[in-house]
Scaffold this motif. Structure first.
Motif, mmCIF file in Angstrom:
data_model
loop_
_atom_site.group_PDB
_atom_site.id
_atom_site.type_symbol
_atom_site.label_atom_id
_atom_site.label_comp_id
_atom_site.label_asym_id
_atom_site.label_seq_id
_atom_site.Cartn_x
_atom_site.Cartn_y
_atom_site.Cartn_z
ATOM 1 N N PHE A 7 16.992 -45.174 -29.323
ATOM 2 C CA PHE A 7 15.895 -45.994 -28.744
ATOM 3 C C PHE A 7 15.502 -45.642 -27.435
ATOM 4 C CE2 PHE A 7 14.329 -49.931 -26.456
ATOM 5 C CZ PHE A 7 12.929 -50.150 -27.197
ATOM 6 N N CYS A 8 16.343 -45.418 -26.628
ATOM 7 C CA CYS A 8 15.991 -45.071 -24.954
ATOM 8 C C CYS A 8 15.289 -43.985 -25.017
ATOM 9 C CB CYS A 8 17.317 -45.080 -24.464
ATOM 10 S SG CYS A 8 18.100 -46.556 -23.944
ATOM 11 N N VAL A 9 15.700 -43.066 -25.898
ATOM 12 C CA VAL A 9 15.053 -41.656 -25.978
ATOM 13 C C VAL A 9 13.570 -41.470 -26.458
ATOM 14 C CG1 VAL A 9 17.008 -40.236 -25.948
ATOM 15 C CG2 VAL A 9 15.630 -40.741 -28.035
ATOM 16 N N THR A 10 13.119 -42.724 -26.838
ATOM 17 C CA THR A 10 11.714 -42.989 -27.470
ATOM 18 C C THR A 10 10.644 -43.778 -26.234
ATOM 19 O OG1 THR A 10 12.112 -45.198 -28.516
ATOM 20 C CG2 THR A 10 12.293 -43.180 -29.883
ATOM 21 N N LEU A 11 11.304 -44.050 -25.440
ATOM 22 C CA LEU A 11 10.620 -45.045 -24.486
ATOM 23 C C LEU A 11 9.776 -44.043 -23.446
ATOM 24 C CD1 LEU A 11 13.308 -47.502 -23.047
ATOM 25 C CD2 LEU A 11 11.283 -47.938 -24.800
ATOM 26 N N PRO A 12 10.363 -42.806 -23.082
ATOM 27 C CA PRO A 12 9.315 -41.834 -22.468
ATOM 28 C C PRO A 12 7.898 -41.689 -23.102
ATOM 29 C CG PRO A 12 11.476 -41.208 -22.157
ATOM 30 C CD PRO A 12 11.475 -42.430 -23.307
ATOM 31 N N LEU A 13 8.097 -41.718 -24.549
ATOM 32 C CA LEU A 13 6.815 -41.400 -25.406
ATOM 33 C C LEU A 13 5.835 -42.406 -24.996
ATOM 34 C CD1 LEU A 13 8.560 -40.747 -28.949
ATOM 35 C CD2 LEU A 13 8.095 -39.221 -27.162
ATOM 36 N N TYR A 14 6.090 -43.536 -24.700
ATOM 37 C CA TYR A 14 4.992 -44.609 -24.213
ATOM 38 C C TYR A 14 4.763 -44.461 -22.929
ATOM 39 C CZ TYR A 14 2.671 -48.964 -22.779
ATOM 40 O OH TYR A 14 1.923 -49.852 -22.045
ATOM 41 N N PHE A 15 5.779 -44.272 -22.212
ATOM 42 C CA PHE A 15 5.564 -44.407 -20.513
ATOM 43 C C PHE A 15 4.963 -43.074 -19.998
ATOM 44 C CE2 PHE A 15 8.725 -47.638 -20.834
ATOM 45 C CZ PHE A 15 8.266 -48.834 -20.524
ATOM 46 N N CYS A 16 4.912 -42.206 -20.467
ATOM 47 C CA CYS A 16 4.467 -40.736 -20.422
ATOM 48 C C CYS A 16 3.343 -40.224 -21.148
ATOM 49 C CB CYS A 16 5.472 -39.678 -20.347
ATOM 50 S SG CYS A 16 6.870 -40.029 -19.352
ATOM 51 N N PHE A 17 2.935 -41.249 -22.052
ATOM 52 C CA PHE A 17 1.847 -40.764 -23.185
ATOM 53 C C PHE A 17 0.544 -41.116 -22.313
ATOM 54 C CE2 PHE A 17 -1.373 -41.828 -26.279
ATOM 55 C CZ PHE A 17 -0.820 -41.110 -27.345
ATOM 56 N N ASP A 18 -0.375 -39.915 -22.654
ATOM 57 C CA ASP A 18 -1.626 -39.823 -21.942
ATOM 58 C C ASP A 18 -2.566 -40.354 -22.960
ATOM 59 O OD1 ASP A 18 -4.128 -39.021 -20.921
ATOM 60 O OD2 ASP A 18 -3.920 -37.053 -20.821
ATOM 61 N N SER A 19 -3.097 -41.556 -22.684
ATOM 62 C CA SER A 19 -4.011 -42.332 -23.706
ATOM 63 C C SER A 19 -5.502 -41.824 -23.644
ATOM 64 C CB SER A 19 -3.849 -43.968 -23.414
ATOM 65 O OG SER A 19 -3.990 -44.347 -22.162
ATOM 66 N N SER A 20 -5.675 -40.890 -22.967
ATOM 67 C CA SER A 20 -7.051 -40.404 -22.596
ATOM 68 C C SER A 20 -7.311 -39.265 -23.415
ATOM 69 C CB SER A 20 -7.462 -39.955 -21.084
ATOM 70 O OG SER A 20 -6.826 -38.799 -20.842
ATOM 71 N N THR A 21 -6.368 -38.928 -24.354
ATOM 72 C CA THR A 21 -6.870 -37.718 -25.333
ATOM 73 C C THR A 21 -6.412 -38.068 -26.718
ATOM 74 O OG1 THR A 21 -6.253 -35.361 -25.872
ATOM 75 C CG2 THR A 21 -4.542 -36.828 -24.539
ATOM 76 N N ALA A 22 -6.721 -37.476 -27.546
ATOM 77 C CA ALA A 22 -6.510 -37.649 -29.018
ATOM 78 C C ALA A 22 -5.530 -36.576 -29.464
ATOM 79 C CB ALA A 22 -7.892 -37.671 -29.912
ATOM 80 N N ASN A 23 -5.583 -35.593 -28.598
ATOM 81 C CA ASN A 23 -4.450 -34.528 -28.976
ATOM 82 C C ASN A 23 -3.331 -34.783 -29.225
ATOM 83 O OD1 ASN A 23 -6.834 -32.798 -28.763
ATOM 84 N ND2 ASN A 23 -6.427 -32.246 -26.827
ATOM 85 N N LEU A 24 -2.429 -34.151 -30.018
ATOM 86 C CA LEU A 24 -0.827 -34.184 -30.057
ATOM 87 C C LEU A 24 -0.051 -34.074 -28.845
ATOM 88 C CD1 LEU A 24 -0.085 -32.678 -33.690
ATOM 89 C CD2 LEU A 24 -0.292 -34.947 -33.117
ATOM 90 N N GLN A 25 0.852 -34.948 -28.423
ATOM 91 C CA GLN A 25 1.495 -34.846 -27.249
ATOM 92 C C GLN A 25 3.124 -34.865 -27.625
ATOM 93 O OE1 GLN A 25 0.396 -37.678 -24.382
ATOM 94 N NE2 GLN A 25 -1.430 -38.371 -25.723
ATOM 95 N N PHE A 26 3.816 -34.356 -26.618
ATOM 96 C CA PHE A 26 5.396 -33.972 -26.686
ATOM 97 C C PHE A 26 5.463 -33.017 -28.106
ATOM 98 C CE2 PHE A 26 4.461 -38.337 -25.317
ATOM 99 C CZ PHE A 26 5.107 -38.175 -24.067
ATOM 100 N N VAL A 27 4.829 -31.927 -27.962
ATOM 101 C CA VAL A 27 4.577 -30.994 -28.969
ATOM 102 C C VAL A 27 5.974 -29.959 -28.982
ATOM 103 C CG1 VAL A 27 3.483 -29.172 -30.067
ATOM 104 C CG2 VAL A 27 2.107 -31.207 -29.285
ATOM 105 N N GLU A 28 6.598 -30.001 -30.152
ATOM 106 C CA GLU A 28 7.597 -28.951 -30.339
ATOM 107 C C GLU A 28 7.336 -27.994 -31.450
ATOM 108 O OE1 GLU A 28 11.505 -30.859 -30.677
ATOM 109 O OE2 GLU A 28 10.728 -32.413 -29.431
ATOM 110 N N TYR A 29 7.459 -26.881 -31.208
ATOM 111 C CA TYR A 29 6.812 -25.920 -32.377
ATOM 112 C C TYR A 29 8.172 -24.762 -32.291
ATOM 113 C CZ TYR A 29 4.476 -22.584 -35.090
ATOM 114 O OH TYR A 29 3.743 -21.738 -36.052
ATOM 115 N N LEU A 30 8.694 -24.463 -33.668
ATOM 116 C CA LEU A 30 9.551 -23.499 -33.635
ATOM 117 C C LEU A 30 9.429 -22.948 -35.144
ATOM 118 C CD1 LEU A 30 12.246 -22.256 -32.859
ATOM 119 C CD2 LEU A 30 13.609 -23.874 -33.979
ATOM 120 N N PRO A 31 8.925 -21.624 -35.370
ATOM 121 C CA PRO A 31 8.884 -20.941 -36.607
ATOM 122 C C PRO A 31 10.060 -21.362 -37.383
ATOM 123 C CG PRO A 31 8.217 -19.552 -34.825
ATOM 124 C CD PRO A 31 8.904 -20.552 -34.032
#
Length: 494
Positions: free
Chosen positions: A46-70
């Motif tokens: 649960f604790c590692v999900t909290l930054p998803l809210y506190f560091c979330f940029d609510s001014s954009t509709a783009n995906l955030q905290f993106v991780e990409y690996l082929p």
């Protein structure tokens, strides 16, 4: 800096890791160690999900905290994660509910404790994977994988008819997803990728959109569940252990609702508009008819299960009115229902642990022996009825307000949920809690202990905080909701 930390991968795989860990170290002789390790895993996750809210940029509709690996290069599939305003709260909610489930089972589950805790921890990671997946194939794998732990939970720790309920749950949801796989493969062929965001931009004909919408509908309608494919849910709830009912109502039903806003609406907007009257009709049937069915239930769990179907009907109604207010209200309603349904099933679990009956007739006068419990139960019953200042009011009010602007008669029918909700919630509460002490079992009841008080108090805070101050929830999703509605309004037909 926060973008360099894989918060989403941690949120997915930490509970899975701890689930596997308790399987390895757990045994019947050291059940207490298993419980503490499970709780530690749930809290850290649960604790590692909290930054998803506190560091979330609510001014954009783009995906955030993106991780990409082929991942599978031949298919152009990738381990692609990301959240936006439509999904971030569900990741946090899933991790929070997992803590409640672990604590709720602390003294109740004595048989196969490590397997029980592991099933919920692994299920938590898989459900977060559904909300975080930005790749269609990855989404489908997580979406289907959630069936396995829940099937085990109902099948092993459920009631007398647990095998029937687990099998019915598994068959309904698996069969509903088969056409979805066909649609995902078709979209990959058309776009050359499994990237969900790329699918949103595909120029599809109306016939193609209709096929895709119907294919996704089979999976998501069963998961919500919508009428008439709802019959598996009451059986699953009645037979599931308390933790299973909590996760099923609070999170798993939201997978279907989330699927509509991530797939059906943005990929097939014209088909969504074409079939909106059909979807609104099904939603109103769920609100009105299923609300009436809940009134006559004799089993508390079954009553709350039917009320969940009615409340989720409100969610799908909000989706297909196609306004910012309605869609936002539907999303808020899903989050709110996660808190309220979890609280209702935990309250029923408190009574069941003492009396071993879910029948309303087995109770009466509980307030005389369990006053603290009765106070919490009243708050949650009122919230389930949509009382102002509770979270249950916010989403319903937003959807009804949008429905009035859309069509007064639709709004009138939708508003009956406030009447039915009050009727079945308070009727159940009256018969269970008020009046003289009904029998010797009720007379000997002990009020809630510290563990149960913590659980119900935490959920009470969530219900009241969201009802009194919903701004943190609405602000996060505002831009994403507006972008989705704008996207739906743009035709994509060739």
């Amino acid at each position: 800096m926060y973008n360099e930390i894989p918060f989403l991968s941690l949120a997915i795989w930490l509970p899975v890791f701890f689930g596997l860990l308790v399987l390895v170290i757990g045994s019947e002789s050291n059940a207490q160690l298993t419980r503490w390790v499970s709780l530690l895993g749930a809290v850290i996750s649960f604790c590692v999900t909290l930054p998803l809210y506190f560091c979330f940029d609510s001014s954009t509709a783009n995906l955030q905290f993106v991780e990409y690996l082929p991942w599978i290069t031949a298919l152009n599939a990738a381990y692609h994660l990301g959240v936006d305003g439509l999904s971030v709260w569900f990741v946090i909610l899933t991790a929070l509910i997992t803590i409640f489930v672990v604590v709720a089972a602390w003294e109740v589950i004595e048989h196969k404790v490590s397997q029980y805790m592991a099933a919920f921890l692994i299920l938590s990671g898989l459900m977060i994977g559904v909300f975080a997946a930005a790749d269609g194939l990855l989404f489908y794998i997580f979406f289907e994988a959630t069936l396995i732990p829940m099937y085990i939970i109902v099948g092993i720790w459920g009631g007398a008819n647990r095998i029937y309920a687990a099998f019915k749950f598994f068959l309904y949801t698996l069969m509903g997803s088969l056409l979805t796989l066909v649609a995902i493969i078709y979209l990959q062929i058309q776009s050359g990728t499994f990237n969900i965001q790329a699918w949103h931009q595909l120029p599809l004909s109306l016939n193609e959109q209709l096929f895709i919408f119907i294919a996704f509908l089979f999976a998501f309608a069963v998961k919500v569940p919508m009428w008439p494919v709802h019959t598996w849910l009451p059986d699953a709830h009645v037979e599931a252990p308390t933790g299973g009912s909590v996760v099923l109502a609070a999170i798993m039903l939201k997978l279907g609702g989330y699927g509509f806003v991530r797939f059906s609406l943005p990929i097939a907007p014209d088909a969504s508009a074409q079939l909106s009257a059909f979807m609104i009709t099904l939603s109103l049937i769920a609100v009105v008819y299923i609300g009436a069915v809940a009134l006559v239930q004799k089993d508390m769990k079954k009553l709350v299960a039917y009320s969940s179907i009615a409340h989720m009907g409100f969610v799908t109604l909000g989706f297909f009115i196609f306004s910012d207010l309605a869609l936002q209200g539907a999303m808020v309603q899903m989050i709110s229902h996660g808190f309220i349904s979890a609280a209702m099933f935990l309250c029923i679990g408190v009574l069941y642990d003492r009396v071993h009956s879910r029948e309303i007739s087995a109770y009466g006068g509980v307030v005389n022996t369990m006053p603290k419990f009765a106070a919490f139960f009243l708050l949650f019953a009122m919230a389930n009825a949509g009382l102002p200042a509770t979270s249950g009011f916010v989403g319903e009010f937003m959807v009804i307000l949008a429905a009035v602007e859309f069509n007064f008669w639709i709004a009138l029918l939708a508003a009956t949920t406030l009447i039915f909700g009050a009727a079945y919630s308070l009727w159940m509460y009256k018969r269970v809690v008020f009046g003289p002490v009904a029998n010797d079992q009720v007379k000997q009841l002990l009020d809630i202990n510290r563990r149960e008080f913590f659980l119900l108090a935490a959920l009470a805070v969530c219900v009241l905080a969201m009802g009194l101050f919903p701004k943190p929830f609405t602000d996060v999703m505002q831009v994403s909701v507006e972008a989705l509605i704008q996207h739906i309004g743009q035709t994509k037909i060739n």
